[in-house]
Enzyme design. Structure first.
Site, short mmCIF file in Angstrom:
data_model
loop_
_atom_site.label_atom_id
_atom_site.label_comp_id
_atom_site.label_asym_id
_atom_site.label_seq_id
_atom_site.Cartn_x
_atom_site.Cartn_y
_atom_site.Cartn_z
N ARG A 14 6.04 -8.58 4.38
CA ARG A 14 5.66 -7.31 3.58
C ARG A 14 5.69 -8.68 2.73
O ARG A 14 5.68 -8.22 1.17
CB ARG A 14 7.35 -6.58 2.95
CG ARG A 14 6.78 -5.39 3.82
CD ARG A 14 8.41 -4.43 3.37
NE ARG A 14 9.81 -4.85 4.34
CZ ARG A 14 10.75 -4.77 4.53
NH1 ARG A 14 10.55 -3.94 4.35
NH2 ARG A 14 11.28 -4.61 5.44
N SER A 100 16.85 -10.02 0.80
CA SER A 100 17.20 -9.28 1.96
C SER A 100 18.62 -9.23 2.33
O SER A 100 19.37 -10.02 1.31
CB SER A 100 16.05 -8.71 3.11
OG SER A 100 16.94 -7.63 3.25
N HIS A 101 18.57 -9.87 3.79
CA HIS A 101 19.63 -10.23 4.62
C HIS A 101 20.42 -11.45 4.52
O HIS A 101 21.20 -11.68 5.54
CB HIS A 101 20.41 -9.61 5.68
CG HIS A 101 18.48 -9.83 6.37
ND1 HIS A 101 17.82 -9.70 6.44
CD2 HIS A 101 18.93 -10.92 7.48
CE1 HIS A 101 16.49 -9.95 7.53
NE2 HIS A 101 17.20 -11.02 7.78
N LYS A 110 8.43 -8.74 -2.27
CA LYS A 110 8.49 -8.15 -1.53
C LYS A 110 7.25 -7.53 -2.01
O LYS A 110 8.01 -6.76 -3.15
CB LYS A 110 9.90 -6.99 -0.54
CG LYS A 110 10.63 -7.20 0.51
CD LYS A 110 11.64 -6.35 1.00
CE LYS A 110 12.32 -6.51 2.11
NZ LYS A 110 13.10 -5.80 2.19
N ASP A 243 22.99 -4.01 3.73
CA ASP A 243 22.10 -5.80 3.16
C ASP A 243 22.25 -5.90 2.11
O ASP A 243 22.03 -4.80 1.49
CB ASP A 243 20.97 -5.07 4.10
CG ASP A 243 19.67 -4.95 3.83
OD1 ASP A 243 20.22 -3.55 2.87
OD2 ASP A 243 18.47 -5.38 4.40
N ASP A 245 20.02 -6.36 -0.27
CA ASP A 245 18.76 -5.07 -0.70
C ASP A 245 19.18 -4.25 -0.79
O ASP A 245 18.09 -3.01 -1.06
CB ASP A 245 17.59 -6.13 -0.74
CG ASP A 245 17.33 -5.44 0.50
OD1 ASP A 245 17.47 -5.44 1.42
OD2 ASP A 245 15.12 -5.56 0.96
N ASP A 247 18.32 -1.74 1.77
CA ASP A 247 17.88 -0.49 1.67
C ASP A 247 17.57 -0.69 2.71
O ASP A 247 17.40 0.68 3.59
CB ASP A 247 15.93 -1.43 1.67
CG ASP A 247 15.79 -2.61 2.96
OD1 ASP A 247 16.73 -2.99 2.61
OD2 ASP A 247 14.80 -3.13 3.01
N ARG A 248 18.02 -1.12 4.18
CA ARG A 248 19.31 -0.69 4.86
C ARG A 248 19.99 -0.60 5.64
O ARG A 248 21.63 -0.87 4.06
CB ARG A 248 19.10 -2.46 5.91
CG ARG A 248 17.86 -2.48 6.30
CD ARG A 248 17.59 -2.89 7.78
NE ARG A 248 17.91 -4.34 7.07
CZ ARG A 248 18.35 -5.54 8.03
NH1 ARG A 248 18.48 -4.88 9.30
NH2 ARG A 248 19.00 -6.63 7.89
N HIS A 330 16.37 0.64 9.88
CA HIS A 330 15.07 0.42 8.67
C HIS A 330 14.84 2.24 8.99
O HIS A 330 14.41 2.58 10.50
CB HIS A 330 14.20 0.22 9.00
CG HIS A 330 14.08 -1.43 8.01
ND1 HIS A 330 14.07 -1.47 7.30
CD2 HIS A 330 14.23 -2.59 8.93
CE1 HIS A 330 14.31 -3.12 6.41
NE2 HIS A 330 14.55 -3.28 7.81
#
Length: 454
Positions: A14, A100-101, A110, A243, A245, A247-248, A330
């Protein structure tokens, strides 16, 4: 020419993430991205997380984009799925600044095309890298402009429009944002639910890119300990952990016990299939075999793919799939431009819980049929040789099937199976095992690891 050596940790499916991304390099990435998407899009939408370096890097990327004559829409602080919402609703390519994480010292980018379509190694990422390394050509025309736009309310309203939470019983939910972007998105999403049937107990909602309480990586059991304790302490119906950002989303039940992402995938798939009978559901090859079984039992068509964002999205586009899930939590929705959003998956879980009287553990038990090892990493000197040794050891056995869609997947005649995949960025082999019970999982895990580590 920009030098990427020593900076890039992982040039992945990504974008790029590294420990020392600097403004000059990121400006070049912005300019190269603008060249890639210029034939199709006159504008780029940019968002960033709460890390200290994110606003400056986002501004540098915007400078690169506008230097090539394209305009920028800045949405400021955002979760990654909020950026996908902006890309989809505005029909613009997007760039999200987040690691992210990953730990606080990292940052990254991304990328997506208009409509939140993926930018992968085979669909533009390699071209961007090559342009950056070779030197971005100068643009002689008028530079683009930067405008600011707030899309948080629109993002929240869109998600609430996809799941009806207004008629369920009242729930108490602990949410651990990990000082990440969940602290930004969760209040707006949940405050707008009609009738406020959900009481949120917040943990670490303060945006802080230094992650003072724990890393924003719920995949590591050490990082959900506080969430588990708070769920038990306040008698909550469930717990959610996002996480960095956001998204999860990871889920724990009323006992504080983790609910596997495979079970969440199956639960959401059943709900989506109720809306569109016969639909296709994507699952990656590490997802529990319970997922395709349950999808088929509910009249859906399960489709197996390689692990990874771009592969899932491409298969969803090809098949018209209504939903897709990965073992890493995800979750991808056709109604969210085939992009991944943990928030929408969480809303589905809470809606399902609110529609019945029993606890979450009872609800999810029907979707958890097998035992699993979780991902086990082994450092090896030769990934190919170790993987081949495992293949040789199992392929000659009666009743065993082997495929190499993504790494090595071995199915045994008793229904147990394992996947062994090489890391793209580290000298690791990643093992996932599933079997009928914990004893069988341990036995098969020990057998494979003896070969991998021997």
């Amino acid at each position: 020419m920009s030098d990427l050596s020593g900076i890039v940790k992982a040039y992945d499916i990504r974008g790029v993430v590294g420990e020392q991304l600097d403004a000059e390099l990121v400006r070049d990435f912005g300019a190269a991205f603008a060249l890639l998407i210029k034939p199709d899009s006159p504008s780029v939408v940019i968002g960033h997380d709460m890390r200290d370096s994110s606003p400056g890097l986002a501004a540098a990327f915007a400078e690169g984009v506008t230097s090539q004559g394209l305009d920028v829409v800045s949405i400021g602080l955002a979760s990654t799925d909020q950026l996908y919402f902006a890309s989809g609703s505005l029909n613009m390519p997007g760039a999200m600044f987040t690691a992210s994480h990953n730990p606080a010292r990292y940052n990254g980018i991304k990328l997506c095309r208009a409509g939140a379509s993926p930018v992968g190694q085979d669909s533009g990422l390699t071209e961007i890298r090559d342009t950056v390394q070779e030197g971005v050509p100068a643009f002689e025309g008028q530079p683009g402009t930067v405008t600011e736009r707030d899309v948080l309310d629109g993002y929240a309203a869109h998600l609430r429009g996809l799941v009806d939470l207004s008629g369920g019983r009242r729930l108490k939910i602990v949410v651990d944002a990990g000082n990440g972007m969940g602290g930004h998105t969760v209040p707006t999403v949940f405050d707008g639910i009609p009738g406020t049937p959900i009481e949120i107990v917040p943990l670490y909602f303060e945006l802080d890119g230094s992650f003072p309480n724990h890393e924003a990586n719920p995949l590591d059991p050490a990082n959900i300990v506080d969430l588990q304790a708070k769920v038990r302490e306040v008698g909550a119906d469930a717990g959610l952990a996002f996480d960095g950002d956001a998204d999860r989303c990871f889920v724990v039940d009323e006992r504080g016990e983790p609910v596997s992402p495979s079970a969440i995938t199956a639960l959401v798939a059943v709900r989506e299939l109720a809306k569109e009978p016969g639909g296709t559901v994507i699952h990656n090859l590490i997802t529990s075999h319970a997922v395709p079984e349950i999808v088929a039992e509910h009249g859906g068509k399960p489709v197996r793919t390689r692990v990874g964002h771009s592969f899932i999205k491409q298969e969803m586009a090809t098949t018209g799939a209504i939903f897709g899930g990965e073992h890493s939590a995800h979750y991808y929705f056709r109604d969210f431009w085939r992009a991944d959003t943990g928030m929408l998956a969480a809303l589905h879980v809470l809606a399902a819980l609110g529609e019945q009287d029993g606890p979450l553990s009872e609800l999810t038990a029907a979707y958890q049929r097998y035992s699993a090892s979780g991902e086990i990493n082994s450092t090896v000197d030769d990934q190919v040789a170790r993987q081949l040794a495992v293949k040789d050891a199992f392929s000659s056995r009666p009743g065993v099937t082997v495929d190499e869609l993504d790494g090595l997947t071995v199915q045994l005649d008793d229904g147990s199976w394992f996947n062994l995949r090489a890391s793209n960025t580290e000298p690791l082999l990643r093992l996932n095992v599933e079997a009928a019970d914990d004893t069988a999982v341990r036995a098969l895990t020990d057998e494979v690891l003896a070969i991998v580590r021997g």
